[in-house]
Design an enzyme around this catalytic site. Sequence first.
Site, PDB file in Angstrom:
ATOM      1  N   GLU A   1      37.484  42.813  43.107  1.00 12.82           N
ATOM      2  CA  GLU A   1      38.490  42.768  42.039  1.00 12.82           C
ATOM      3  C   GLU A   1      39.786  42.207  42.602  1.00 12.82           C
ATOM      4  O   GLU A   1      40.086  42.370  43.790  1.00 12.82           O
ATOM      5  CB  GLU A   1      38.720  44.193  41.490  1.00 12.82           C
ATOM      6  CG  GLU A   1      39.805  44.251  40.421  1.00 12.82           C
ATOM      7  CD  GLU A   1      39.819  45.567  39.634  1.00 12.82           C
ATOM      8  OE1 GLU A   1      38.987  46.444  39.894  1.00 12.82           O
ATOM      9  OE2 GLU A   1      40.696  45.684  38.744  1.00 12.82           O
TER      10      GLU A   1
ATOM     11  N   GLU B   1      29.872  50.143  38.794  1.00  8.21           N
ATOM     12  CA  GLU B   1      30.888  50.694  39.704  1.00  8.21           C
ATOM     13  C   GLU B   1      30.380  52.045  40.186  1.00  8.21           C
ATOM     14  O   GLU B   1      30.178  52.949  39.368  1.00  8.21           O
ATOM     15  CB  GLU B   1      32.250  50.859  39.021  1.00  8.21           C
ATOM     16  CG  GLU B   1      32.943  49.546  38.739  1.00  8.21           C
ATOM     17  CD  GLU B   1      34.370  49.701  38.218  1.00  8.21           C
ATOM     18  OE1 GLU B   1      35.053  50.675  38.592  1.00  8.21           O
ATOM     19  OE2 GLU B   1      34.783  48.848  37.416  1.00  8.21           O
TER      20      GLU B   1
ATOM     21  N   ASN C   1      35.629  45.609  30.502  1.00  7.55           N
ATOM     22  CA  ASN C   1      35.592  46.674  31.505  1.00  7.55           C
ATOM     23  C   ASN C   1      36.196  47.948  30.950  1.00  7.55           C
ATOM     24  O   ASN C   1      37.294  47.914  30.367  1.00  7.55           O
ATOM     25  CB  ASN C   1      36.397  46.250  32.744  1.00  7.55           C
ATOM     26  CG  ASN C   1      36.452  47.336  33.803  1.00  7.55           C
ATOM     27  OD1 ASN C   1      35.435  47.628  34.436  1.00  7.55           O
ATOM     28  ND2 ASN C   1      37.604  47.954  33.978  1.00  7.55           N
ATOM     29  N   GLU C   2      35.504  49.055  31.121  1.00 11.52           N
ATOM     30  CA  GLU C   2      36.016  50.402  30.808  1.00 11.52           C
ATOM     31  C   GLU C   2      36.887  50.418  29.553  1.00 11.52           C
ATOM     32  O   GLU C   2      38.006  50.955  29.554  1.00 11.52           O
ATOM     33  CB  GLU C   2      36.765  50.982  32.013  1.00 11.52           C
ATOM     34  CG  GLU C   2      35.851  51.240  33.189  1.00 11.52           C
ATOM     35  CD  GLU C   2      36.465  52.050  34.333  1.00 11.52           C
ATOM     36  OE1 GLU C   2      37.685  52.270  34.336  1.00 11.52           O
ATOM     37  OE2 GLU C   2      35.700  52.482  35.213  1.00 11.52           O
TER      38      GLU C   2
ATOM     39  N   GLN D   1      34.408  49.115  46.045  1.00 14.18           N
ATOM     40  CA  GLN D   1      34.362  47.675  45.990  1.00 14.18           C
ATOM     41  C   GLN D   1      33.914  47.144  47.351  1.00 14.18           C
ATOM     42  O   GLN D   1      33.346  47.918  48.122  1.00 14.18           O
ATOM     43  CB  GLN D   1      35.729  47.156  45.590  1.00 14.18           C
ATOM     44  CG  GLN D   1      36.139  47.653  44.195  1.00 14.18           C
ATOM     45  CD  GLN D   1      37.351  46.964  43.598  1.00 14.18           C
ATOM     46  OE1 GLN D   1      37.875  46.011  44.112  1.00 14.18           O
ATOM     47  NE2 GLN D   1      37.832  47.497  42.464  1.00 14.18           N
TER      48      GLN D   1
ATOM     49  N   ASN E   1      39.784  46.890  36.046  1.00 16.54           N
ATOM     50  CA  ASN E   1      40.922  46.979  35.132  1.00 16.54           C
ATOM     51  C   ASN E   1      41.671  45.649  35.048  1.00 16.54           C
ATOM     52  O   ASN E   1      42.230  45.302  34.011  1.00 16.54           O
ATOM     53  CB  ASN E   1      41.872  48.085  35.607  1.00 16.54           C
ATOM     54  CG  ASN E   1      41.216  49.451  35.584  1.00 16.54           C
ATOM     55  OD1 ASN E   1      40.227  49.670  34.885  1.00 16.54           O
ATOM     56  ND2 ASN E   1      41.755  50.377  36.358  1.00 16.54           N
TER      57      ASN E   1
HETATM   58  O1  AHR Z   1      37.320  50.097  41.177  1.00 22.17           O
HETATM   59  C1  AHR Z   1      38.618  50.521  40.862  1.00 22.17           C
HETATM   60  C2  AHR Z   1      38.819  50.682  39.373  1.00 22.17           C
HETATM   61  O2  AHR Z   1      38.067  51.769  38.919  1.00 22.17           O
HETATM   62  C3  AHR Z   1      38.351  49.547  38.512  1.00 22.17           C
HETATM   63  O3  AHR Z   1      39.299  48.542  38.382  1.00 22.17           O
HETATM   64  C4  AHR Z   1      38.121  50.211  37.188  1.00 22.17           C
HETATM   65  O4  AHR Z   1      37.132  49.576  36.424  1.00 22.17           O
HETATM   66  C5  AHR Z   1      37.790  51.640  37.540  1.00 22.17           C
HETATM   67  O5  AHR Z   1      38.555  52.530  36.826  1.00 22.17           O
END
Ligand code: AHR
Length: 514
Positions: free
Chosen positions: A27, A292, A172-173, A351, A72
Site C-alpha cells: 500500500e 488482509e 476497500n473496507e 503488508q 485505505n
Molecule cells: O493494512 C493496513 C490497513 O488496514 C489497510 O489500509 C486497511 O485496509 C486496513 O484497515
Amino acid sequence: MPAAAVKLDRDNVIGATDPRLFGAFIEHLGRCVYGGIYEPGHPQADAQGFRKDVLALVRELSVTIMRYPGGNFVSGYNWEDGVGPREARPRRLDLAWMSTEPNTFGTNEFIDWCRAAAIEPMLAVNLGTRGGDAARNLVEYCNHPGGTAWSELRRKHGWDQPHGVKFWCLGNEADGWWQMEAKTATEYGRIATEAAKMMKWVDPTIELAACGSSGRTMPTFGTWEDVVLEHTFEHVEYISLHTYLNNYANDAAAFLASPDLMDDFIDEVVAIADAVAARRRSDKRIMLSFDEWNVWYRTRRNRAERTKPGWPVAPEILEEPYTMLDALTFGGAALALLNHADRVKAACLAQLVNVIAPIMTQTGGPAWRQTIFYPFADFSNLGRGNVLRAVVDCPTYAASYFDPRGTVEAYYPLPTVPYLKLSAVHDAKAGTLTLFCLNRHLSQALTLEVATKGFASPRVARAHQLCDKDLSALNTRDQPDRIKPVPLKDVRVEGAAVRATLAPASWNVVRLAV
Ligand code: AHR
C-alpha cells in the site's frame, strides 16, 4: 507431557491450495513503497529504483500475488496521478494516512516491480471518492491492447503491451467509518455492481472481489455480506475478509488461540455466501479472498498513533516490531487459511515491507527478516498441494480473546482450544507430505503422533522449528538473526506413523518424502 494423536488419509482432502493463497500487499502507506520496495539512490537499487535486497527477500517468501495500491489509501486515490512523466505527477494529500503522496511510483512501476519479482498483480479500484467510471478507465488503461484513448495513453507512457491484470478488488473496507466515503451495504452493493459490470464489459476475462466486512467484530458483519452479495452475486467471483490478530490484553494463551476465530470467520462467510446462492437456486460458489491478514496491534489503536504531524512523505508509521510470540500466532493464522483451501482461493499478508511487514528496511541501509517472515516462508514454499482433513485428538484449554476492532470492543470466548493447531499438505507431484504444527502450550512440550494412511514408506526429508524461551525476542537491524528456524531433532517415522516432540510455544514443520 500432553500428547496429540492425528489421523491423516491421503484420500480425505479439504481442497487444493490455490497459488493465490500465498499473496501479500503493498500500500502507499508509510515506508512500504518509498524506502521499502522503491528507493532510487539506494546502493542496492536497480535502474528503476527497485531495491534488489528487498526483491531477494521477497523471492525467499515465494509470494504469488500482490495487492496494490491500498488499503485505505485507494479510497482517495486518483490512479491518473501515478502515470505519465514523473515531473508532471501531482503531489497530493493522502487523507488515509495523513501523508503527502509524491506519486513518483504508480501503476506502471508496480506492474514492472511485479514482473521483476515474478508475482501476479492484484489491483484495487477506488470506490470511495470515485466510482465505476474511473474504475473502467483503469481497466482500459491496463488491459486494452490499443486504439482507444486510455490504452494509447499507456502505450505513450512506455508500456506498449497490455498489463493483463486479472484480479481486481472493488474498493476497500467500504464498511469502515475510517474509510474515505464509507458506505452502507446497500450503497456499496449498488456502486460495486455498476463498477463490476463496466469493468467486465471492458475486459470480460477479469475476476472481481467485492468488499466483505473489514473485520468479524464489525457491528454490521453478516448483514453486510448478505446485502452486498445480494447486489453483486452475478458480477463477482470473490468476497473479501480482513483480520488483524492482537495481544492488547497481554494474554499469550488467548493470543495463540485467536487464529481459531479466523476459522470461524471463514466458515461464517462461506455460509452467508452459500445462503445467497441458495436463495437464487444457483450452483455458483463465491470464493473467499482473505486479502488482509496479519498480527497488528502495537501501532494500530487510534488515528493519532497511526499518523505523524506535518503531512510527511513516507513517514515511519505502522512499523510493527514482531516478536517470537507474534510469529506463533501468525503461523496459526496461516494454518487457518490452509485448512480452508476449498473456499479461500486468494489471501494477502498485509503488508510486505516496513508497514506491518515480514521484511524491514532502513532507508539508505540494510534489509532484514522479521520473525513472521519464517512461518510465511514455510506456508508459501511448502504449502502447495492438497490440504488433508486431519482428525486431531489433543487436550484443549479455554481462553477469552479481546478484540477492539471496529466499534465493538468485546471478549470472545474460546472454550476448547486444542493445544495443537495443524495442517497437512500433500503434494503428489513433488512426492511430499508436509506437516505444519503449532504447539500452543506455553510451558509444556507436546508429544505428536501422526498416523498416515495411503502413503508408501514415508521418510523425513527435512524438519525445522521456530521457538525461543523468550517470547518477546525479535529481530532488529543490529541483531537480524536473533530468531530464525533451527533443525527439529526429535522427529522419526515408525512404519506409517510419524512421531515428534514439539517444544512449548513452537512452530514446527516436518516435510516427509512419500
Ligand atoms: O493494512 C493496513 C490497513 O488496514 C489497510 O489500509 C486497511 O485496509 C486496513 O484497515
